[in-house]
Design an enzyme around this catalytic site. Sequence first.
Site, PDB file in Angstrom:
ATOM      1  N   SER A   1     -42.166 -27.970  -7.132  1.00 11.18           N
ATOM      2  CA  SER A   1     -40.929 -27.663  -6.416  1.00 11.18           C
ATOM      3  C   SER A   1     -40.795 -26.155  -6.134  1.00 11.18           C
ATOM      4  O   SER A   1     -41.708 -25.544  -5.580  1.00 11.18           O
ATOM      5  CB  SER A   1     -39.738 -28.202  -7.206  1.00 11.18           C
ATOM      6  OG  SER A   1     -38.575 -28.220  -6.416  1.00 11.18           O
TER       7      SER A   1
ATOM      8  N   ASP B   1     -39.792 -37.165   0.867  1.00  8.47           N
ATOM      9  CA  ASP B   1     -39.102 -36.223  -0.009  1.00  8.47           C
ATOM     10  C   ASP B   1     -37.991 -35.515   0.771  1.00  8.47           C
ATOM     11  O   ASP B   1     -38.250 -34.838   1.764  1.00  8.47           O
ATOM     12  CB  ASP B   1     -40.103 -35.196  -0.541  1.00  8.47           C
ATOM     13  CG  ASP B   1     -39.534 -34.308  -1.637  1.00  8.47           C
ATOM     14  OD1 ASP B   1     -38.295 -34.214  -1.739  1.00  8.47           O
ATOM     15  OD2 ASP B   1     -40.322 -33.705  -2.379  1.00  8.47           O
TER      16      ASP B   1
ATOM     17  N   HIS C   1     -38.931 -36.842  -5.384  1.00  6.33           N
ATOM     18  CA  HIS C   1     -39.278 -35.428  -5.253  1.00  6.33           C
ATOM     19  C   HIS C   1     -40.445 -35.071  -6.155  1.00  6.33           C
ATOM     20  O   HIS C   1     -41.483 -34.606  -5.699  1.00  6.33           O
ATOM     21  CB  HIS C   1     -38.057 -34.567  -5.580  1.00  6.33           C
ATOM     22  CG  HIS C   1     -38.329 -33.099  -5.537  1.00  6.33           C
ATOM     23  ND1 HIS C   1     -38.971 -32.492  -4.483  1.00  6.33           N
ATOM     24  CD2 HIS C   1     -38.065 -32.112  -6.427  1.00  6.33           C
ATOM     25  CE1 HIS C   1     -39.073 -31.187  -4.718  1.00  6.33           C
ATOM     26  NE2 HIS C   1     -38.545 -30.943  -5.896  1.00  6.33           N
TER      27      HIS C   1
END
Length: 661
Positions: free
Chosen positions: A493, A579, A624
Amino acid sequence: MQQKSKLFLQALKYSIPHLGKCMQKQHLNHCNFADHYYNRIKLKKYHLTKCLQNKPTISELARNIPSRSFSSKDFLPIKQENEKSLSENMDAFEKVRTKLETQPQEEYEIINAEVKHGGFVYYQEGCCLVRSKDEEADNDNYEVLFNLEELKLDQPFIDCIRVAPDEKYVAAKIRTEDSEASTCIVVKLSDQPVMEASFPNVSSFEWVKDEEEEDVLFYTFQRNLRCHDVYRATFGDNKRNERFYTEKDPSYFVFLYLTKDSRFLTINIMNKTTSEVWLIDGLSPWDPPVLIQKRIHGVLYYVEHRDDELYILTNVGEPTEFKLMRTAADTPAIMNWDLFFTMKRNTKVVDLDMFKDHCVLFLKHSNLLYVNVIGLADDSVRSLKDGKSVPMTIFHKTDSEDLQKKPLLVHVYGAYGMDLKMNFRPERRVLVDDGWILAYCHVRGGGELGLQWHADGRLTKKLNGLADLEACIKTLHGQGFSQPSLTTLTAFSAGGVLVGALCNSNPELLRAVTLEAPFLDVLNTMMDTTLPLTLEELEEWGNPSSDEKHKSYIKRYCPYQNIKPQHYPSIHITAYENDERVPLKGIVNYTEKLKEAIMEHAKDTGEGYQAPNVVLDIQPGGNHVIEDSHKKITAQIKFLYEELGLDSTSVFENLKKYLKF
């Protein structure tokens, strides 16, 4: 206490004219409160009855306690227990260690949500929501409350469980690995449990009981990752479901938190730097909520309640007391976070064996050396950059010889004031067993050293995190931990920003990189306000659409913007097709641009140049980050071993002990 609390609420209502009208005009995202703010903080005592005469101002309420990744279970002061002797503590460690040693390794698995209420434990067993008596929780004697397969979802799991006060109902939030969307089911507990209702896209939810002994479920509704609406619902003969608050500012999100004594429900409205809390009386949940303190830019605060007192954790003001724990029932406890870390940094830990015992307990019988700069101030591995001491945590086997020739896997995050995750993972265990060194760099932008540590690594100070990461890796090499040709770096991320930036600025420090759902195109993402998180993220990255200073600064470090023809480390990227947090388009664009730059550099270098490998692994689904994906784990480990030219036979054999392929 009930009478005092009602008077308190009435007084606050009286001090806020036209509250009802305000609530009608501006209706009230779950940020998992339990993962955000931690420690035992108590302000100067505020008896609820005192608030009738003197409503405290923000300066009175606030105390200087910089935030880190807190856990609400540690939020309240607790009575100090009698100290156990070291031998008693070690006996406890030995019992747990023995249990770990006797448990077959194949039985290790990720445990889903579990909650104790009354005399029962509620949890997931297979594809079912079940409960068992507390004393029988480790046996197979349980009652099935709901079969998740009825929802017709692909491999559903329970993310969160809440039980109504009198155990007439239980609510559970259910989702899948392929999506962040969740469904909240409400099951009526009886001889024949039955699903009473289900609500889609629920983020946070809590139960309270009104004055007529009726269970009321409060929940927040999430749409496109934005959580702005709060609903309340009842069941049985008096069914109703109504929205009663909507947050109008798109840069804020809303989540619910029930105080530990279940006395008040708090509606927390916040963005990355500012918060506002409304209080709902758990005995009168149909009354309008009461504002604790209107939002003030830069002021974060959270509210707890115990024994007719409010406890407030905040980031502003000056502390008046520095006691680290309660010494008696009537002694207030205030934790000043800066003081706490100063004390820890200046306390020399002389018994390293105690730390090794903790690590054995944590990673089960691996012979590890655990070095943490925060805990070992005088004997630590640390990197210095711009006068800052940057913490690192290092794991390796104590019997490892010639560490300079060992492979190194460096972890980094450095964003949102969140601590770098160092939780137990099977793949980390097998890497250490196979001789790897694991290093965790707690760079600026994270939350390890408080709010200022975060502030020093966000907006126009984001490059500090990059400087810290570079300094950490160079320090590791300088201290004899591995070498560039055996050094790998991993992140997920927002951690991808620092990793991608380092690959552009100092690629010679690394041999290979693995990224999961990485944020790599900061500039274009933050200029697209149609994306669900852009407005919410402005406080972290800046607003390049309206602020030229922010735009110019982002261009200096944005991984996508700074790709150039040069030698890069090999890179393996795992991305997810749908995502919503990190759009696939930005990752694909980054990968294509990187490959073009590598090809251009190869042409300029001539024959014999060995170009790095760039792998983009696009997984289906709309999640995610999928931490437990066996396919992802094996692909990343295989990639690292191949890039470093290492034999992966033993590591995959060991990994099979933990992962069910």
